[in-house]
Write a protein that holds these residues in place. Structure first.
Motif: not given
Length: 415
Positions: A75-92
């Protein structure tokens, strides 16, 4: 017969119109409705994005993760991101977690899971398994192995099992099937306990109240003690069965009205061939438990001269029910111990314990039959004692619980 019916109807109507009956019925109906829609309720309060970021420069790895997404997180959606964007996305809270996957110069795949919460061991194992498969394919490509050679390299040895026991027809239950049986057992045992204690206590309290207020002196001038006690017991049993019928009808409506089967699949629990046995034994156990404890409560209520002594009088019944209840609850995970097997044949305790044993493939039909027969014999014995003791103690006002018991045996001796 007319007096019996009149007493029966009066008892039944008085009980079903009480606030306690109506409130308890409404609460259980609400719980049934909530349980039938638990998936919708969880989704209502679950505001998580359910998105997983994938940090990798290798398109083949990203493609493999998308293809195996159901194994990683259904059920999860997988998106390709950079490591910086991944960390920012997790924090927000825009991403639930992120997989950082890299390939070393020696063509070794390394993976890391980034998350706000502690990473579950299962999630780590799932990603490890997937990356190991990708690593094998990558190594095979470097050595120019064909697909057939790769399959041969990855082939596993086949291991089968055989249980030599002709009595175990249901030898292999999956975890999902065991989980479904456990849900039924936990819910059934708790419901059984509360219904039994509730109605047994009502019978004892009502009889003790009639004696304390001396109303019983006027009642037995027009109705014989035997007719009165039988009508009252059957009236309360009819109320209990009516409440159970309401719960069953509501449950049946919910089963067909809501997507319960899909919900069970989502929670990874499923019915099995033992489910019908479990339900049948559960219904029989509930009926036996109600009959046994209501008759026992009538006996204890009739030998109580004052309403202040009712808690002391009900103590043996309460202890028996608690013993059966706790043995059942604590043996759900291990129902094959010697104590559980013995308790499943002990009347007044067996309705709880045999219900638990019915969820396992180890219990046999003859064990269930013997347990039920012993309980039915006990019911007739208790009913005989209730009728005999009611005539002797209903007009006695001896102070103290043990004085009332002594009076019964003294009268039996005189006769």
């Amino acid at each position: 017969m007319d007096k019996f019916i009149s007493t029966f109807k009066l008892t039944y109507i008085n009980k079903v119109t009480t606030k306690s009956f109506q409130i308890f019925t409404i609460i259980v109906i609400v719980l049934i409705l909530a349980a039938s829609n638990i998936n919708k309720i969880i989704d209502l309060f679950d505001h998580s994005t359910n998105k997983v970021g994938v940090v990798t420069n290798n398109n083949q790895i990203y493609k493999a993760i998308n293809e195996q997404s159901e194994q990683l997180d259904d059920g999860a959606k997988y998106v390709k991101v950079s490591e910086k964007a991944a960390r920012a996305g997790i924090e927000k809270d825009k991403l639930d977690k992120a997989f950082v996957i890299s390939v070393t110069e020696k063509q070794k795949i390394k993976g890391k899971i980034i998350s706000k919460d502690n990473v579950d061991a299962k999630d780590k194992q799932k990603l490890t398994t997937l990356l190991t498969t990708i690593q094998t394919q990558l190594t095979a490509a470097n050595f120019n192995l064909s697909q057939s050679e790769l399959k041969q390299l990855q082939s596993e040895s086949k291991v089968t099992t055989e249980v030599i026991d002709s009595t175990k027809e249901h030898s292999d239950l999956t975890e999902a099937q065991k989980g479904f049986n456990m849900i039924i057992v936990y819910a059934g045992v708790m419901l059984m306990f509360f219904i039994i204690i509730n109605y047994a206590g009502q019978v004892a309290m009502e009889i003790a109240t009639e004696k304390t207020s001396r109303v019983i002196e006027m009642i037995i001038t027009s109705v014989s003690p035997v007719t009165h006690i039988l009508a009252k017991i059957l009236g309360v049993i009819a109320v209990a069965l009516s409440q159970i019928a309401i719960f069953f009808i509501v449950g049946l409506i919910c089963f067909f009205a809501f997507d319960i089967q899909d919900m069970l699949k989502g929670f990874k629990v499923e019915p099995n061939e033992l489910t019908m046995q479990l339900i049948i034994v559960g219904v029989i156990s509930l009926l036996i438990g109600i009959l046994s404890y209501i008759i026992l409560a009538a006996i204890l209520g009739s030998i109580t001269s004052r309403i202040e002594d009712i808690n002391q009088a009900l103590m043996p019944m309460t202890l028996l029910s608690l013993i059966g209840f706790y043995i059942a609850l604590f043996s759900v995970m291990n129902p094959n111990t010697l104590m559980v097997k013995i308790a499943s044949f002990v009347p007044l305790v067996s309705p709880f314990v045999m219900f638990v044993r019915a969820a396992t493939p180890d219990v046999t039909l003859w064990e269930i039959a013997i347990s039920v027969i012993l309980s039915i014999v006990t019911i007739f014995i208790l009913l005989w004692i209730a009728v005999r003791s009611y005539k002797d103690t209903i007009l006695s006002f001896d102070k103290g619980f043990f004085n009332s018991i002594k009076r019964i045996f003294e009268r039996r001796k005189v006769k």
